[in-house]
Scaffold this motif. Sequence first.
Motif, mmCIF file in Angstrom:
data_model
loop_
_atom_site.group_PDB
_atom_site.id
_atom_site.type_symbol
_atom_site.label_atom_id
_atom_site.label_comp_id
_atom_site.label_asym_id
_atom_site.label_seq_id
_atom_site.Cartn_x
_atom_site.Cartn_y
_atom_site.Cartn_z
ATOM 1 N N LYS A 155 0.915 -1.311 -0.100
ATOM 2 C CA LYS A 155 0.660 -0.406 -0.322
ATOM 3 C C LYS A 155 1.034 1.022 -0.019
ATOM 4 C CE LYS A 155 -3.984 -1.983 2.036
ATOM 5 N NZ LYS A 155 -4.986 -1.848 3.527
ATOM 6 N N ASN A 156 0.179 2.117 -0.096
ATOM 7 C CA ASN A 156 0.499 3.470 -0.644
ATOM 8 C C ASN A 156 2.055 3.469 -1.450
ATOM 9 O OD1 ASN A 156 -1.031 4.826 0.874
ATOM 10 N ND2 ASN A 156 0.046 4.260 3.010
ATOM 11 N N HIS A 157 2.656 3.105 -2.332
ATOM 12 C CA HIS A 157 3.812 2.548 -3.467
ATOM 13 C C HIS A 157 4.149 3.682 -3.866
ATOM 14 C CE1 HIS A 157 0.755 2.065 -6.084
ATOM 15 N NE2 HIS A 157 0.102 0.948 -5.982
ATOM 16 N N LYS A 158 5.701 3.365 -4.004
ATOM 17 C CA LYS A 158 6.819 4.248 -5.186
ATOM 18 C C LYS A 158 6.924 3.765 -5.971
ATOM 19 C CE LYS A 158 9.070 5.823 -0.654
ATOM 20 N NZ LYS A 158 9.131 7.178 0.007
ATOM 21 N N GLY A 197 9.937 -3.773 0.055
ATOM 22 C CA GLY A 197 9.759 -4.747 1.255
ATOM 23 C C GLY A 197 11.970 -4.893 1.208
ATOM 24 N N GLY A 198 12.289 -4.774 -0.373
ATOM 25 C CA GLY A 198 13.798 -4.723 0.675
ATOM 26 C C GLY A 198 13.845 -5.908 -0.197
ATOM 27 N N THR A 233 19.496 -2.629 0.621
ATOM 28 C CA THR A 233 18.149 -2.413 0.751
ATOM 29 C C THR A 233 18.661 -1.623 2.641
ATOM 30 O OG1 THR A 233 17.345 -4.215 0.170
ATOM 31 C CG2 THR A 233 16.623 -3.683 2.695
ATOM 32 N N ASN A 234 17.389 -0.734 2.709
ATOM 33 C CA ASN A 234 16.688 -0.017 4.071
ATOM 34 C C ASN A 234 15.809 -0.104 4.475
ATOM 35 O OD1 ASN A 234 17.782 2.247 5.832
ATOM 36 N ND2 ASN A 234 17.653 2.940 4.583
ATOM 37 N N GLY A 235 15.293 -0.728 6.071
ATOM 38 C CA GLY A 235 14.481 -0.788 5.780
ATOM 39 C C GLY A 235 13.268 -1.904 3.947
ATOM 40 N N ASP A 236 12.224 -0.980 4.430
ATOM 41 C CA ASP A 236 11.383 -1.236 3.335
ATOM 42 C C ASP A 236 11.891 -1.162 1.775
ATOM 43 O OD1 ASP A 236 9.525 -2.765 5.102
ATOM 44 O OD2 ASP A 236 8.322 -0.803 5.786
#
Length: 216
Positions: free
Chosen positions: A139-142, A159-160, A204-207
């Motif tokens: 959700k709220n993808h970017k 999500g990395g 990757t940093n978090g999501d």
Amino acid sequence: QQSRLASMGEMIAIIAHQWRQPLNFLSFSFMHIKRSCNNDEDALLTIKEANEQLQYMSTTIENFRNFYNPSKNKNEFDIGESCRTTLQIVSPTLEPAKIKVDIEIKENFSFYANSNEFQQVILNIVNNAKDILIEREIKNHKIEIVVDKPTITITDNGGGIAKENIEKIFEPYFSTKQDSDGIGLYISKTIIEKEMGGKLSTQTNGDNCSFIIELI
């Protein structure tokens, strides 16, 4: 890959040829309607918007023709403009999922290489990000592209990448997606590092997952 692009290029050339005559006919028709509308403001505005759509269609088919041209010729090209052109090509696949790609130009630059190959890399990374966002139902993808000389960074919030896969994603035939041949990122790395003399890496940093292209 070159053979596939050549076949696609031939098909696009045929479509472009079929499009040209109707587009020209519509353009002349609008000119005739414009002369007959007695300067009606609403009619003139509609004609202006229609002509802009015709121009967009003409530009789009030309972008596809250039993109699928398997030429190995090199040229000086604008990185920011090349990214924008690629987004025009990929946008029809993003619209059904309502995924929008933002592009930010901090410091633009030009580079001497094969512009088609560079666009294929951008297209592949953006498509991968889109597939992840859809597959994981984010959700709220970017998706964001940032051009800041000498780097181009493409980031998504899908999500990395799992730690155990980070070292494998650029290997041929490795993929975490279903129905994937696993060569897209391998080809992308080959283009950036062997053909363009740059570097393609990921973090990757978090999501958030970022692919960083460095062109020096």
